[in-house]
Design a protein around this motif. Structure first.
Motif, mmCIF file in Angstrom:
data_model
loop_
_atom_site.group_PDB
_atom_site.id
_atom_site.type_symbol
_atom_site.label_atom_id
_atom_site.label_comp_id
_atom_site.label_asym_id
_atom_site.label_seq_id
_atom_site.Cartn_x
_atom_site.Cartn_y
_atom_site.Cartn_z
ATOM 1 N N ARG A 120 -29.264 -23.434 84.999
ATOM 2 C CA ARG A 120 -28.912 -24.051 83.714
ATOM 3 C C ARG A 120 -28.008 -23.146 82.886
ATOM 4 N N SER A 121 -27.455 -22.126 83.495
ATOM 5 C CA SER A 121 -26.587 -21.209 82.759
ATOM 6 C C SER A 121 -25.149 -21.689 82.680
ATOM 7 N N GLY A 122 -24.848 -22.751 83.403
ATOM 8 C CA GLY A 122 -23.499 -23.305 83.357
ATOM 9 C C GLY A 122 -22.471 -22.386 83.994
ATOM 10 N N HIS A 123 -21.276 -22.319 83.385
ATOM 11 C CA HIS A 123 -20.170 -21.541 83.941
ATOM 12 C C HIS A 123 -20.431 -20.033 83.893
ATOM 13 N N ARG A 124 -21.381 -19.588 83.064
ATOM 14 C CA ARG A 124 -21.664 -18.152 82.945
ATOM 15 C C ARG A 124 -22.358 -17.596 84.180
ATOM 16 N N GLY A 125 -22.939 -18.461 84.989
ATOM 17 C CA GLY A 125 -23.676 -17.986 86.160
ATOM 18 C C GLY A 125 -25.062 -17.503 85.762
ATOM 19 N N PRO A 126 -25.770 -16.904 86.676
ATOM 20 C CA PRO A 126 -27.156 -16.465 86.403
ATOM 21 C C PRO A 126 -27.191 -15.223 85.503
ATOM 22 N N VAL A 127 -27.295 -15.433 84.188
ATOM 23 C CA VAL A 127 -27.202 -14.314 83.247
ATOM 24 C C VAL A 127 -28.413 -13.383 83.317
ATOM 25 N N LEU A 128 -29.609 -13.934 83.465
ATOM 26 C CA LEU A 128 -30.788 -13.068 83.555
ATOM 27 C C LEU A 128 -30.772 -12.264 84.844
ATOM 28 N N LYS A 129 -30.314 -12.883 85.912
ATOM 29 C CA LYS A 129 -30.227 -12.181 87.192
ATOM 30 C C LYS A 129 -29.273 -10.994 87.073
ATOM 31 N N ALA A 130 -28.138 -11.218 86.422
ATOM 32 C CA ALA A 130 -27.168 -10.135 86.233
ATOM 33 C C ALA A 130 -27.747 -9.032 85.350
ATOM 34 N N ALA A 131 -28.476 -9.418 84.307
ATOM 35 C CA ALA A 131 -29.078 -8.421 83.416
ATOM 36 C C ALA A 131 -30.138 -7.606 84.154
ATOM 37 N N VAL A 132 -30.971 -8.281 84.940
ATOM 38 C CA VAL A 132 -32.011 -7.582 85.712
ATOM 39 C C VAL A 132 -31.364 -6.629 86.713
ATOM 40 N N ASN A 133 -30.333 -7.089 87.394
ATOM 41 C CA ASN A 133 -29.629 -6.245 88.365
ATOM 42 C C ASN A 133 -29.067 -4.995 87.683
ATOM 43 N N SER A 134 -28.435 -5.185 86.543
ATOM 44 C CA SER A 134 -27.838 -4.057 85.816
ATOM 45 C C SER A 134 -28.906 -3.056 85.372
ATOM 46 N N VAL A 135 -29.995 -3.556 84.832
ATOM 47 C CA VAL A 135 -31.074 -2.685 84.355
ATOM 48 C C VAL A 135 -31.697 -1.917 85.514
ATOM 49 N N LEU A 136 -31.993 -2.597 86.599
ATOM 50 C CA LEU A 136 -32.672 -1.950 87.724
ATOM 51 C C LEU A 136 -31.796 -0.883 88.375
ATOM 52 N N ARG A 137 -30.496 -1.138 88.503
ATOM 53 C CA ARG A 137 -29.593 -0.142 89.103
ATOM 54 C C ARG A 137 -29.535 1.142 88.283
#
Length: 186
Positions: free
Chosen positions: A141-158
């Motif tokens: 349901r993020s539309g054109h932005r793509g998976p925003v929470l997934k990107a945030a989680v990936n960034s934080v975990l790295r």
């Protein structure tokens, strides 16, 4: 024939040597044996700043907003530190580690999700948790932005030093909408 020292043919030589030895050690007393007092057991070393260091690293890592542009496609997440051996990563992908804690970030904003993830990781590290699952969703349901929470989680975990590795979960556990995370304990 004269007897040479060390010649075994003359028993009187042995008696003479014994007498000489007795004369040489006359008046000598044996040393008293002393036993050392047992040492008390040493206390195990204790890291004084470990908890504070972990919390500082987590705070720093969670404060950034950079996202990985490759995540917009909804692909599988895979990350591991160089010290993590391939068999460990394989076991993580297969879901063979026991999930000790879980957090579901569905419905949260990015800021809320980062704050919740920060608190979740701090508590997990304090409790010496080894493996967790983070459900971030697939971003449908993020539309054109793509998976925003997934990107945030990936960034934080790295950027979190205590994270050894993470991979997208098996389909039964959320697939590309969740990750299994190995944490450094101790």
């Amino acid at each position: 024939m004269t007897a040479l020292p060390g010649d075994d043919n003359h028993p009187d030589d042995e008696a003479d040597e014994a007498r000489l030895f007795q004369n040489a050690v006359r008046g000598v007393r044996p040393l008293q044996q002393r036993t050392a007092a047992p040492r008390p057991p040493r206390a195990r070393p204790h890291a004084r700043f470990t908890r504070a260091d972990r919390a500082a690293v987590l705070r720093e890592s969670l404060d950034t907003d950079d996202a990985d542009p490759q995540l917009a496609s909804g692909e599988e997440l895979v990350f591991h530190r160089p010290a993590v051996q391939p068999p460990v990563l394989r076991k993580l992908r297969r879901g063979e580690y026991r999930i000790e804690r879980e957090i579901d970030l569905h419905g949260l904003t990015v800021a809320e999700a980062k704050a919740a993830l920060r608190q979740f990781l701090v508590v997990a590290l304090e409790q010496q948790v080894h493996c967790v699952r983070i459900i971030h969703g697939k971003g449908l349901r993020s539309g054109h932005r793509g998976p925003v929470l997934k990107a945030a989680v990936n960034s934080v975990l790295r950027r979190t030093g205590a994270v050894l590795a993470y991979v997208s979960a098996r389909p039964v556990d959320g697939g590309t909408g969740a990750v299994y995370v190995l944490l450094a304990t101790g």
